[in-house]
Design an enzyme around this catalytic site. Structure first.
Site, PDB file in Angstrom:
ATOM      1  N   LYS A 164       0.057  -8.736 -12.724  1.00 46.25           N
ATOM      2  CA  LYS A 164      -0.448  -7.969 -11.568  1.00 46.25           C
ATOM      3  C   LYS A 164      -2.002  -7.473 -12.135  1.00 46.25           C
ATOM      4  CE  LYS A 164      -1.286  -5.436  -8.015  1.00 46.25           C
ATOM      5  NZ  LYS A 164      -1.443  -4.007  -8.143  1.00 46.25           N
ATOM      6  N   LYS A 222      -9.366   2.068 -11.260  1.00 47.51           N
ATOM      7  CA  LYS A 222      -7.945   2.842 -11.881  1.00 47.51           C
ATOM      8  C   LYS A 222      -7.841   2.219 -13.276  1.00 47.51           C
ATOM      9  CE  LYS A 222      -5.515   2.914  -8.189  1.00 47.51           C
ATOM     10  NZ  LYS A 222      -6.165   2.624  -7.050  1.00 47.51           N
ATOM     11  N   GLU A 247      -9.611  -9.699  -8.783  1.00 46.11           N
ATOM     12  CA  GLU A 247      -9.633  -8.932  -7.396  1.00 46.11           C
ATOM     13  C   GLU A 247     -11.422  -8.373  -7.802  1.00 46.11           C
ATOM     14  OE1 GLU A 247      -6.683  -6.348  -5.841  1.00 46.11           O
ATOM     15  OE2 GLU A 247      -8.163  -4.664  -6.243  1.00 46.11           O
ATOM     16  N   HIS A 295      -4.116 -10.341 -11.607  1.00 49.94           N
ATOM     17  CA  HIS A 295      -4.640 -10.564 -10.125  1.00 49.94           C
ATOM     18  C   HIS A 295      -5.708  -9.586  -9.739  1.00 49.94           C
ATOM     19  CE1 HIS A 295      -4.209  -8.224  -6.267  1.00 49.94           C
ATOM     20  NE2 HIS A 295      -3.746  -9.545  -5.684  1.00 49.94           N
ATOM     21  N   ASN A 296      -5.524  -8.167 -10.411  1.00 47.08           N
ATOM     22  CA  ASN A 296      -6.478  -7.107 -10.134  1.00 47.08           C
ATOM     23  C   ASN A 296      -7.761  -7.548 -10.774  1.00 47.08           C
ATOM     24  OD1 ASN A 296      -4.240  -5.803  -8.933  1.00 47.08           O
ATOM     25  ND2 ASN A 296      -4.896  -3.770  -9.798  1.00 47.08           N
ATOM     26  N   SER A 303       1.155  -6.203  -4.687  1.00 46.22           N
ATOM     27  CA  SER A 303      -0.258  -6.128  -4.186  1.00 46.22           C
ATOM     28  C   SER A 303       0.070  -6.142  -2.614  1.00 46.22           C
ATOM     29  CB  SER A 303      -1.002  -7.064  -4.819  1.00 46.22           C
ATOM     30  OG  SER A 303      -2.231  -7.069  -4.057  1.00 46.22           O
ATOM     31  N   ALA A 354       0.818   5.341 -12.361  1.00 44.70           N
ATOM     32  CA  ALA A 354       0.982   4.800 -13.606  1.00 44.70           C
ATOM     33  C   ALA A 354       0.748   5.720 -14.980  1.00 44.70           C
ATOM     34  CB  ALA A 354       0.091   3.747 -13.990  1.00 44.70           C
TER      35      ALA A 354
HETATM   36  C1  3PG Z   1      -5.248  -2.399  -6.802  1.00 36.06           C
HETATM   37  O1  3PG Z   1      -5.562  -3.373  -6.061  1.00 36.06           O
HETATM   38  O2  3PG Z   1      -4.239  -2.414  -7.186  1.00 36.06           O
HETATM   39  C2  3PG Z   1      -5.965  -1.218  -6.578  1.00 36.06           C
HETATM   40  O3  3PG Z   1      -5.729  -0.677  -5.216  1.00 36.06           O
HETATM   41  C3  3PG Z   1      -7.465  -1.556  -6.799  1.00 36.06           C
HETATM   42  O4  3PG Z   1      -7.761  -1.182  -8.065  1.00 36.06           O
HETATM   43  P1  3PG Z   1      -8.893   0.077  -8.434  1.00 36.06           P
HETATM   44  O5  3PG Z   1      -8.720   1.240  -7.692  1.00 36.06           O
HETATM   45  O6  3PG Z   1      -9.119   0.004  -9.776  1.00 36.06           O
HETATM   46  O7  3PG Z   1     -10.216  -0.676  -7.534  1.00 36.06           O
END
Ligand code: 3PG
Length: 473
Positions: free
Chosen positions: A183, A261, A190, A186-187, A129, A77
């Site tokens: 997405k 990320k 997560e 979702h993250n 994902s 990205a």
């Molecule tokens: C995702 O689920 O898209 C990434 O692999 C995880 O995100 P992160 O690297 O910010 O933990």
């Protein structure tokens, strides 16, 4: 292959490469392109897939795709997406489509949609994902935006996506940048689930005295019940992974600094902007940052030594059962925050997102796939206007029984100085959301006192200001 390819894929790293193979397995011919000749050679040396070909020349790549072209991007990205678009544009024809399958920021995606539409191209943001394995054998796919472009890929997406009871884990998400927004949500969810699991691990390890083998058994057991999910399953496996260097288990030799990320932080930033509280996710992002301050923590730990005496749990089984219930309760509250924000975002940005559809395509393929998503789907199918998942009949009784356990588990953490930021954030959200009265009247009084910011009254309508009787300089 002499015929033109049905799709193009730019970016043949692990994700792109695996998506190409997945598409090929389902009968779609794909041309791939990567600047790195090694990635190109790797795909071309496969003799198992005769409907794919990789190129290191972008002109030859574009010329090999059926018109109107549909070109997917799986590149990092940010500015790389723009650089690829700029390189592609002179080679494309009007009506061609570019689909960004990476973790792009939704604001960037909207800008690209608008800019490219003016130039006669279609552009879509599509969330994927499931990591490497998902890309290869069936991810959860969240496409949004341009309906003309979507019509060209919907069958392919349904074919390559994960399936739950035969249903594809993909569906049209909504207008504009909705795919990338979903997405991001979702993250963010997560991040919070991972943080809650790691807080559970902390308590089990230092208060419960659980060994790695016992932790594996606990998580394996949890994965057979209401917590059944990909994240719980991989966690159980992690505890039994030996360190290749021969020093015990790998988990004990991994540095305690979490990286990120950015998608979780983006969610927190937008939550503040659209005024939708997601404290469990905010806490998870913050805790990753705190964990990364390892050097500071090492020094600080010497300044303010904690009382190292942590009383061991009287009954390990009771503790594990309590944490299982608390974790499930916190999972419900986390989803409640994330999905309430999604509803609010959909209204703010006119995405037209149906939360039941989102929950249903998260049931398989993605990182947060879990048994609980079936019930969440049902809750929103039964009431599309549900203001908050915590109010649904599907979850309200579970919350009532889970709440005292959640409180008890957090108390244990607080007692032994074991940080429980996401667990606490869940409970504080719960306590606040279900409080008829909060002490915000005092905040309003303070604001009016020092800044004449005015306040509303509980007993009559209107906006009020008081000349407070004391002046304090
Ligand atoms: C995702 O689920 O898209 C990434 O692999 C995880 O995100 P992160 O690297 O910010 O933990």
């Amino acid at each position: 292959m002499s015929e033109l390819y049905s799709f193009g894929m730019i970016g043949l790293g692990t994700m792109g490469n695996n998506m190409v193979l997945n598409m090929s397995d389902h009968g779609y011919s794909v041309a791939g392109y990567d600047k790195n000749p090694a990635q190109v050679a790797e795909l071309n040396k496969l003799d198992t897939h005769d409907n794919i070909e990789a190129f290191d020349d972008i002109k030859a790549f574009v010329a090999s795709i059926k018109v109107p072209r549909t070109i997917l991007l799986l590149v990092p990205a940010g500015h790389i997406v723009d650089a690829v678009i700029e390189e592609l544009k002179p080679l494309l024809q009007k009506e061609d489509t570019i689909i960004d399958c990476g973790n792009s920021h939704f604001v960037d995606t909207q800008l690209r949609i608008d800019t490219l539409a003016k130039e006669g191209f279609h552009f879509m943001g599509l969330g994927v994902s499931g990591g490497e394995t998902g890309a290869r054998f069936g991810p959860s796919i969240m496409p949004g935006g341009d309906k003309t472009a979507y019509a060209r890929i919907s069958d392919m997406l349904a074919a390559v996506s994960a399936k739950v009871n035969g249903e594809p884990c993909t569906a049209y998400i909504g207008t504009g940048a909705a795919g990338h927004y979903v997405k991001m949500v979702h993250n963010g969810i997560e991040y919070a689930l991972m943080q809650l699991i790691s807080e559970s691990y902390h308590l089990l390890k230092v208060h419960g005295g659980f060994t790695n083998e016992e932790l594996n058994a606990v998580f394996t057991d949890w994965n057979k019940g209401k917590l059944q999910s990909f994240l719980i399953e991989i966690t159980s496996a992690i505890f039994l992974q030996p360190d290749e260097s021969g020093k015990g288990m790998l988990i004990d030799n991994i540095l305690d600094t979490a990286h990120q990320k950015g998608t979780g932080a983006w969610m927190s930033q937008d939550a503040m902007k659209i005024q939708s509280p997601i404290p469990a996710i905010d806490a998870a992002v913050t805790q990753r940052i705190l964990s990364s301050m390892k050097q500071d923590r090492v020094v600080a730990a010497r300044f303010f030594a904690k009382d190292n005496h942590i009383e061991k749990a009287a009954n390990k089984e009771t503790l594990a059962n309590d944490i299982e219930n608390a974790l499930y309760t916190a999972f419900i509250i986390t989803y409640s925050q994330g999905l309430a924000m999604l509803q609010q975002a959909s209204a703010t940005y006119n995405y037209g997102i149906d939360v039941a559809t989102v929950a249903s395509i998260w049931r398989g393929g993605c990182i947060i796939r879990a048994a609980i998503l079936k019930e969440i789907t049902t809750a929103y199918q039964n009431n599309a206007d549900l203001k908050n998942l915590m109010l649904s009949p599907e979850f309200s009784d579970t919350l009532k029984t889970g709440e005292p356990t959640l409180r008890r588990v957090i108390q244990k953490g607080l007692q032994y100085a074991i940080p429980m930021p996401s667990f606490s954030a869940c409970l504080n959200y719960f306590d606040s959301y279900f409080s008829e009265w909060l002490p915000a009247n005092l905040i309003q009084a303070q604001r009016d006192f020092f800044g004449a910011h005015t306040y509303e009254r509980a007993d009559k309508d209107g906006i009020f200001h008081t000349n407070w009787s004391q002046t304090i300089y």
